[in-house]
Motif scaffolding. Structure first.
Motif, mmCIF file in Angstrom:
data_model
loop_
_atom_site.group_PDB
_atom_site.id
_atom_site.type_symbol
_atom_site.label_atom_id
_atom_site.label_comp_id
_atom_site.label_asym_id
_atom_site.label_seq_id
_atom_site.Cartn_x
_atom_site.Cartn_y
_atom_site.Cartn_z
ATOM 1 N N VAL A 98 33.388 -86.042 75.673
ATOM 2 C CA VAL A 98 34.443 -86.969 76.137
ATOM 3 C C VAL A 98 35.522 -85.723 76.867
ATOM 4 N N VAL A 99 36.152 -86.155 77.981
ATOM 5 C CA VAL A 99 36.922 -85.492 78.738
ATOM 6 C C VAL A 99 38.216 -86.555 77.924
ATOM 7 N N LEU A 100 39.347 -84.853 78.682
ATOM 8 C CA LEU A 100 40.285 -85.436 77.742
ATOM 9 C C LEU A 100 41.627 -84.606 79.109
ATOM 10 N N GLU A 101 42.037 -85.482 79.779
ATOM 11 C CA GLU A 101 42.459 -85.092 80.924
ATOM 12 C C GLU A 101 44.842 -84.486 80.446
ATOM 13 N N HIS A 102 44.577 -83.204 79.593
ATOM 14 C CA HIS A 102 45.862 -83.197 78.876
ATOM 15 C C HIS A 102 45.968 -81.422 78.798
ATOM 16 N N ASN A 103 47.503 -81.186 79.071
ATOM 17 C CA ASN A 103 46.916 -79.370 79.325
ATOM 18 C C ASN A 103 47.039 -78.935 77.735
ATOM 19 N N ALA A 138 44.860 -90.479 75.140
ATOM 20 C CA ALA A 138 43.454 -91.199 75.344
ATOM 21 C C ALA A 138 43.230 -92.469 74.203
ATOM 22 N N LEU A 139 44.697 -93.241 74.426
ATOM 23 C CA LEU A 139 44.907 -94.096 73.215
ATOM 24 C C LEU A 139 44.342 -95.375 73.812
ATOM 25 N N GLY A 140 43.352 -95.823 73.282
ATOM 26 C CA GLY A 140 42.687 -96.884 73.664
ATOM 27 C C GLY A 140 40.704 -96.791 74.324
ATOM 28 N N HIS A 141 41.454 -95.734 74.725
ATOM 29 C CA HIS A 141 39.705 -95.164 75.246
ATOM 30 C C HIS A 141 38.225 -94.796 73.730
ATOM 31 N N ARG A 172 30.650 -81.951 73.648
ATOM 32 C CA ARG A 172 31.859 -80.992 73.890
ATOM 33 C C ARG A 172 32.501 -82.293 74.328
ATOM 34 N N ILE A 173 34.043 -81.598 73.869
ATOM 35 C CA ILE A 173 35.012 -82.684 74.241
ATOM 36 C C ILE A 173 36.309 -81.270 74.507
ATOM 37 N N GLY A 174 36.969 -82.397 75.953
ATOM 38 C CA GLY A 174 37.650 -80.697 76.745
ATOM 39 C C GLY A 174 38.303 -81.507 77.588
ATOM 40 N N ARG A 175 38.589 -80.299 78.811
ATOM 41 C CA ARG A 175 39.087 -80.755 79.970
ATOM 42 C C ARG A 175 38.251 -81.163 81.144
#
Length: 510
Positions: free
Chosen positions: A37-42, A16-19, A28-31
Motif C-alpha cells: 500500500v503506497v501512500l505518497e505523502h510526506n 488516498a481518497l477513493g483508492h 506493508r503500508i508506507g511511501r
C-alpha cells in the motif's frame, strides 16, 4: 470463501481518497514504491505500518513510524492490534477504512477466541456496573460462568479488611490469582508526584500473598502495566510471543511469562493502578472471557482500594499530629524527647513479640510517643531540676499521668490512648500511681509501656545518676517481675533481649 486471508482497504481521507487496496496474507503500508500500500505523502514514513493475518485474525502493527499509526483515533503502541470491518486506520494525514475481511474457515473459527492485545476503554464505562453485568449476564451459559459470578460476589467480602491496606490488597490478589488460574499476580498502585507505579502486593501461584520483602525481585511487566495505566485501557496479551517488544523484557523472561492480563484499577474519580496477572508454559493463554472477568473484578474492588488509601492518608495526617505533640514535649525536656523516641521503638518490638493484634500494635505506635504528654503541665523548675525531687515536687511530677489523660481525653480520636498515658506508672503489685491499680486491672498496653519505660530510664543518664549498662537493667527487670511488672510481659521482654539491645545500640549511636 477463499483459501487465502484477504483484507480490502479504501482511502477515505488524504491523497488516498477513493483508492482501494487488496492485501493477501500480509502487507506493508508506507511511501516506498515496493510496498503493498503506497501512500505518497510526506506525513507517511517510508515503512509506516503492517497488516498481518494471524491464526487469531488480522492484526495491525506500527513499524516505528515518525507520526504514529492510529486505529479508530487511538495511537498504537507496541504489539499487534486486532482489525475488524469498518475500522479506520490513519497513517500520517491519510485515512484508510477496512471494507471487508476474509479468512479461511479454520482461522475464522479460531479467531472467535480473539487473542492478542485487547484494548478496552474502561474509564468511559460505569464504575463497575458495565463490567460486572457483562459477566453476570452469562451465568446461565455454563457452570464456569456461575463460578465467575461467585468470584465477583466474593470480591465484596474483602471490604471487611478496609482498615488494613496490606491485608486488603493481599486478599484481593490471592482471589484473583486463584479464580483466573494465574501463575503469578501483582497489584501496582500509583504513588507520588510525579506519579510512579509501585508494587504493593505480590502473589505466586498457590503461595499466599506476602510482604514484598519475601520476594527478592517481584516480577511483573512494567512496560505493559505502565501502558495500561497511562492509556486508561485494560490489556490482554494472550500470547506474548506475538509481541517481541514485550518478550525482550527481563521480568517477562525471568518470570517465564507466556500470557499476560493487565487490567485497570479505577473509580469514577481516578485511576488507582493496575492488577497484573500472568500465566506460564503449560498453561492455556488468557482469553477474552478471562479479560472480562479480570476487568469486572478490578471494577468491583477498586472502590474499596480507594477507600483504604483514603484511610491511610488520614492515618498519616493523624501520625503527623502525634509527632507534633511529641515534639512539644521534647522542646521542654531534652530527656523526655529522646526517651519518648526510644520507648516507642522498644514498645513496638515488645508488642510484636507478644503477638498483640494489629490494632493494639497500632495503638502502641500512636500512644507511646504521648505517654509523657502530661509533662506539658509540670512546672519547669520541677521538670528540669538537676537533682532528686522533694516529696512535694515528686507528687507534682506524678500528676503528669492524670494531666496527660485529661489532654488526650478531650480529643475523640486520641481517647483510645488515654490508658497508656494514665496508667503506665501503675505497678503489678498495686503500689503504683495514680490509681493504685493491680494485676490485670492495669490496661494491657500500659503494662507493656511500663516495662520499656523503666528499662529506658535505667539505661539513660540522669542529672542525679549515671546510666546502668543493659546487663544490669535486664537483671533489674527480672528482679521486679511480678512486683513492678506483669511477669508474662517481663518474661517476653527478657526473651527478646538481643532485639532490644540492638535497638538500644542504634538509638544511642553505638
Amino acid at each position: 470463501m477463499t483459501d487465502e486471508p484477504t483484507i480490502f482497504l479504501r482511502g477515505i481521507a488524504g491523497s488516498a481518497l477513493g483508492h482501494c487496496f487488496e492485501l493477501v496474507g500480509t502487507g506493508r503500508i508506507g511511501r516506498l514504491d515496493i510496498l503493498d500500500v503506497v501512500l505518497e505523502h510526506n506525513s507517511v514514513s517510508r515503512q509506516h505500518a503492517e497488516l498481518r493475518a494471524t491464526e487469531n485474525g488480522w492484526r495491525l502493527l506500527d513499524l516505528g513510524s515518525t507520526n504514529g499509526t492510529y486505529l479508530n483515533g487511538k495511537k498504537l503502541g507496541f504489539g499487534q492490534w486486532p482489525i475488524r470491518c469498518k475500522d479506520v486506520i490513519k497513517c500520517g494525514d491519510i485515512q484508510l477504512q477496512v471494507e471487508s475481511i476474509s479468512l479461511p474457515r479454520e482461522i475464522l473459527n479460531q479467531a472467535g477466541q480473539d487473542t492478542g492485545i485487547i484494548r478496552l476503554d474502561t474509564l468511559q464505562s460505569p464504575a463497575w456496573e458495565g463490567s460486572i453485568l457483562e459477566v453476570a449476564g452469562q451465568i446461565s451459559e455454563s457452570p464456569e460462568n456461575q463460578k465467575r459470578l461467585m468470584a465477583l460476589l466474593r470480591a465484596g467480602s474483602h471490604l471487611v479488611t478496609l482498615g488494613n491496606e496490606s491485608e486488603l490488597l493481599s486478599n484481593i490478589l490471592e482471589d484473583a490469582v486463584a479464580t483466573l488460574n494465574a501463575q503469578r499476580g501483582a497489584i501496582v498502585l500509583a504513588e507520588g508526584d510525579p506519579v510512579k507505579l509501585r508494587v504493593r502486593a505480590i502473589c505466586e501461584g498457590k503461595r499466599k500473598a506476602g510482604h514484598l520483602a519475601d520476594y527478592p525481585r517481584p516480577m511483573f511487566s512494567q512496560s505493559i502495566a505502565r501502558r495500561c495505566f497511562e492509556t486508561g485501557e485494560s490489556i490482554l496479551c494472550s500470547k506474548l510471543e506475538d509481541f517481541p517488544s514485550f518478550m525482550a523484557s527481563q521480568s517477562v523472561a525471568d518470570g517465564f511469562m507466556t500470557s499476560v492480563l493487565c487490567v485497570l484499577l479505577r473509580t469514577p474519580r481516578t485511576r488507582l493502578g493496575v492488577l497484573h496477572l500472568d500465566r506460564g508454559p503449560g498453561q492455556k493463554p488468557f482469553t477474552l472471557d478471562d479479560h472480562k472477568l479480570a476487568d469486572a473484578l478490578a471494577a468491583q474492588v477498586s472502590i474499596g482500594i480507594e477507600a483504604s488509601l483514603m484511610l491511610k492518608q488520614q492515618k498519616t495526617r493523624f501520625l503527623e499530629v502525634i509527632q507534633t505533640l511529641a515534639q512539644i514535649i521534647e522542646v521542654r525536656d531534652d530527656y523526655t524527647g529522646g526517651h519518648t523516641r526510644r520507648v516507642t521503638r522498644y514498645a513496638e518490638i515488645l508488642a510484636k513479640a507478644l503477638q498483640l493484634p494489629r490494632e493494639q500494635i497500632d495503638l502502641i505506635s500512636l500512644g507511646t510517643p504521648l505517654h509523657d504528654i502530661g509533662k506539658i503541665g509540670v512546672d519547669d523548675a520541677i521538670l528540669r531540676k538537676p537533682g532528686i525531687l522533694t516529696p512535694t515536687e515528686l507528687a507534682k511530677m506524678r500528676e503528669h499521668t492524670t494531666i496527660g489523660a485529661q489532654i488526650l481525653g478531650r480529643i475523640p480520636d486520641l481517647a483510645p490512648l488515654v490508658p497508656i498515658a494514665r496508667s503506665h506508672h501503675e505497678r503489678f503489685d498495686g503500689h503504683g500511681y495514680p490509681d493504685r491499680l493491680a494485676g490485670e486491672n492495669i490496661p494491657q498496653l500500659a503494662r507493656v509501656v511500663a516495662v520499656v519505660d523503666a528499662f529506658d530510664a535505667m539505661t539513660t543518664d540522669r542529672p542525679y545518676r549515671p546510666a546502668m549498662d543493659t546487663e544490669k537493667a535486664f537483671a533489674e527487670v527480672a528482679r521486679l517481675s511480678g512486683s513492678q511488672f506483669d511477669p508474662k510481659i517481663a518474661n517476653i521482654f527478657l526473651s527478646i533481649r538481643d532485639k532490644i539491645e540492638l535497638e538500644w545500640a542504634l538509638q544511642h549511636g553505638k
